[in-house]
Design an enzyme around this catalytic site. Structure first.
Site, PDB file in Angstrom:
ATOM      1  N   SER A 150     112.842  12.296   8.237  1.00  0.00           N
ATOM      2  CA  SER A 150     111.584  12.263   8.999  1.00  0.00           C
ATOM      3  C   SER A 150     110.508  12.971   8.185  1.00  0.00           C
ATOM      4  O   SER A 150     110.813  13.861   7.377  1.00  0.00           O
ATOM      5  CB  SER A 150     111.771  13.007  10.325  1.00  0.00           C
ATOM      6  OG  SER A 150     110.534  13.200  10.968  1.00  0.00           O
ATOM      7  N   TYR A 163     114.577  20.283  14.747  1.00  0.00           N
ATOM      8  CA  TYR A 163     114.491  18.903  14.249  1.00  0.00           C
ATOM      9  C   TYR A 163     114.056  18.908  12.791  1.00  0.00           C
ATOM     10  O   TYR A 163     114.648  18.219  11.953  1.00  0.00           O
ATOM     11  CB  TYR A 163     113.500  18.124  15.125  1.00  0.00           C
ATOM     12  CG  TYR A 163     113.370  16.652  14.788  1.00  0.00           C
ATOM     13  CD1 TYR A 163     114.360  15.746  15.140  1.00  0.00           C
ATOM     14  CD2 TYR A 163     112.243  16.169  14.134  1.00  0.00           C
ATOM     15  CE1 TYR A 163     114.232  14.388  14.846  1.00  0.00           C
ATOM     16  CE2 TYR A 163     112.100  14.819  13.836  1.00  0.00           C
ATOM     17  CZ  TYR A 163     113.106  13.932  14.193  1.00  0.00           C
ATOM     18  OH  TYR A 163     112.967  12.594  13.895  1.00  0.00           O
TER      19      TYR A 163
HETATM   20  N1  LIG Z   1     110.360   7.042  16.063  1.00  0.00           N
HETATM   21  C1  LIG Z   1     109.846   7.951  15.259  1.00  0.00           C
HETATM   22  O1  LIG Z   1     108.660   8.269  15.313  1.00  0.00           O
HETATM   23  C2  LIG Z   1     110.699   8.610  14.205  1.00  0.00           C
HETATM   24  C3  LIG Z   1     110.062   9.342  13.193  1.00  0.00           C
HETATM   25  C4  LIG Z   1     110.839   9.944  12.219  1.00  0.00           C
HETATM   26  C5  LIG Z   1     112.204   9.795  12.241  1.00  0.00           C
HETATM   27  N2  LIG Z   1     112.804   9.095  13.223  1.00  0.00           N
HETATM   28  C6  LIG Z   1     114.262   8.956  13.199  1.00  0.00           C
HETATM   29  O2  LIG Z   1     114.606   7.589  13.266  1.00  0.00           O
HETATM   30  C7  LIG Z   1     115.945   7.481  13.743  1.00  0.00           C
HETATM   31  C8  LIG Z   1     116.007   6.401  14.794  1.00  0.00           C
HETATM   32  O3  LIG Z   1     115.217   6.792  15.898  1.00  0.00           O
HETATM   33  P1  LIG Z   1     114.330   5.791  16.779  1.00  0.00           P
HETATM   34  O4  LIG Z   1     112.938   6.202  16.595  1.00  0.00           O
HETATM   35  O5  LIG Z   1     114.746   4.401  16.550  1.00  0.00           O
HETATM   36  O6  LIG Z   1     114.732   6.337  18.232  1.00  0.00           O
HETATM   37  P2  LIG Z   1     115.547   5.732  19.439  1.00  0.00           P
HETATM   38  O7  LIG Z   1     115.712   6.886  20.349  1.00  0.00           O
HETATM   39  O8  LIG Z   1     114.896   4.503  19.927  1.00  0.00           O
HETATM   40  O9  LIG Z   1     116.944   5.317  18.793  1.00  0.00           O
HETATM   41  C9  LIG Z   1     117.898   6.260  18.404  1.00  0.00           C
HETATM   42  C10 LIG Z   1     119.274   5.660  18.599  1.00  0.00           C
HETATM   43  O10 LIG Z   1     120.250   6.638  18.171  1.00  0.00           O
HETATM   44  C11 LIG Z   1     121.251   6.724  19.164  1.00  0.00           C
HETATM   45  N3  LIG Z   1     121.851   8.047  19.190  1.00  0.00           N
HETATM   46  C12 LIG Z   1     121.230   9.211  19.500  1.00  0.00           C
HETATM   47  N4  LIG Z   1     122.098  10.234  19.482  1.00  0.00           N
HETATM   48  C13 LIG Z   1     123.300   9.702  19.161  1.00  0.00           C
HETATM   49  C14 LIG Z   1     124.595  10.257  19.005  1.00  0.00           C
HETATM   50  N5  LIG Z   1     124.820  11.560  19.175  1.00  0.00           N
HETATM   51  N6  LIG Z   1     125.607   9.438  18.664  1.00  0.00           N
HETATM   52  C15 LIG Z   1     125.386   8.112  18.506  1.00  0.00           C
HETATM   53  N7  LIG Z   1     124.178   7.524  18.639  1.00  0.00           N
HETATM   54  C16 LIG Z   1     123.153   8.314  18.969  1.00  0.00           C
HETATM   55  C17 LIG Z   1     120.522   6.435  20.474  1.00  0.00           C
HETATM   56  O11 LIG Z   1     121.415   6.069  21.518  1.00  0.00           O
HETATM   57  C18 LIG Z   1     119.544   5.353  20.081  1.00  0.00           C
HETATM   58  O12 LIG Z   1     120.065   4.066  20.215  1.00  0.00           O
HETATM   59  C19 LIG Z   1     116.336   8.879  14.250  1.00  0.00           C
HETATM   60  O13 LIG Z   1     117.153   9.510  13.285  1.00  0.00           O
HETATM   61  C20 LIG Z   1     114.999   9.586  14.353  1.00  0.00           C
HETATM   62  O14 LIG Z   1     115.108  10.980  14.233  1.00  0.00           O
HETATM   63  C21 LIG Z   1     112.090   8.490  14.223  1.00  0.00           C
END
Ligand SMILES: NC(=O)c1ccc[n+]([C@@H]2O[C@H](COP(=O)([O-])OP(=O)(O)OC[C@H]3O[C@@H](n4cnc5c(N)ncnc54)[C@H](O)[C@@H]3O)[C@@H](O)[C@H]2O)c1
Length: 262
Positions: A150, A163
């Site tokens: 991130s 985080y």
């Molecule tokens: N959306 C943003 O702005 C953003 C920015 C930077 C980084 N990220 C990272 O991107 C990645 C994906 O996130 P997203 O934005 O698609 O969010 P999201 O919440 O839509 O998807 C995350 C997925 O991970 C799964 N998950 C969470 N904890 C889990 C666990 N303990 N075991 C198994 N599965 C688990 C959830 O069920 C979900 O399907 C994450 O690592 C997040 O930190 C997101």
């Protein structure tokens, strides 16, 4: 979206039930990859498996908590049993944390964020790398891992201490693995998105006490492009990073953040 060729490749995606992971799974399948996916619950896994299978993808999945090492062990066993090898891994699953000052952060919350967001990636790579080493040895073709870090892991991120620390850890794991395994034919990179329109970001915006519009304006106030990212803008970079054609890209933390980290 650009089209990338993943024909014949076996690809793993975590967090494939929604957000970046779901879209990446769709696009990997479209590019010809055979998929093994995971998410936290059976419902999330089954939804992705049934939808993609219905559109012709070769896909299977298993649910579990990535913070538990056994989940990664079971996933590696499933990949070995179904396909006998692994070419690509997108270690994407993760959780956010509520915005709270460091000294007011519940230690249990911090431990959970680090367990999922950092240890989850460690366990995943620990059990994927042996499969990839034997893949390279047997086929002579390159493997690639992309971890999802991130922008918060690259810079000080007020009220997101756990985080930010977990994601900075993912960058450290990525760079180290890239240096250890580059000579063995495994490329390891990570991607560092800023706030993007997945449920992780849109759900808290909808329930913000300041109202959605004000909360979103605050969120993008320091971003040079003054907006949230689109899911496809991040997933396109994920596919580019994993693409077999991208064979000299290794050890990098790739920012897709509208210039936030600049
Ligand atoms: N959306 C943003 O702005 C953003 C920015 C930077 C980084 N990220 C990272 O991107 C990645 C994906 O996130 P997203 O934005 O698609 O969010 P999201 O919440 O839509 O998807 C995350 C997925 O991970 C799964 N998950 C969470 N904890 C889990 C666990 N303990 N075991 C198994 N599965 C688990 C959830 O069920 C979900 O399907 C994450 O690592 C997040 O930190 C997101």
């Amino acid at each position: 979206m650009n089209a990338y060729d993943f024909s014949g490749k076996v690809a793993f995606v975590s967090g494939a039930g929604r957000g970046f992971g779901r879209r990446a799974a769709e696009m990997l399948a479209k590019g010809g990859a055979r998929l093994v996916v995971t998410d936290h619950t059976d419902e999330l896994v089954n939804a992705t498996v049934s939808t993609l299978a219905a559109s012709g993808a070769e896909i299977c999945g298993l649910s579990g908590d990535i913070a538990v090492e056994e989940t990664s062990e079971k996933l590696a066993a499933l990949i070995a049993e179904r396909h006998g090898h692994l070419d690509l891994a997108l270690n994407n699953a993760g959780i956010a944390q509520p915005q709270v000052r460091l000294h007011e952060t519940e230690s249990r919350l911090a431990e959970r964020v680090i367990a999922v967001d950092l240890m989850g990636v460690f366990y995943a790579m620990k059990h994927q790398i042996p499969l990839m080493l034997s893949t390279v040895e047997r086929t002579g073709s390159q493997c690639a891992i992309l971890n999802v870090a991130s922008a918060a892991g690259l810079m000080g991120s007020p009220k997101l201490a756990a985080y930010s620390a977990a994601k900075a850890g993912v960058i450290g794991l990525t760079r180290t693995a890239a240096v250890e395994y580059g000579r063995k034919g495994i490329r390891v990179n990570c991607i560092c998105p800023s706030f993007t329109k997945t449920e992780m970001v849109t759900a808290p915006l909808e329930t913000s006490p300041h109202g959605r519009e004000k909360a979103e304006a605050n969120m993008v106030a320091f971003n040079p492009m003054q907006r949230l990212g689109e899911i496809d803008e991040v997933v396109d970079a994920m596919l580019w990073a994993l693409s077999p054609a991208n064979s000299f890209f290794n050890g990098q933390a790739l920012s897709i953040d509208g210039g936030l980290s600049a």
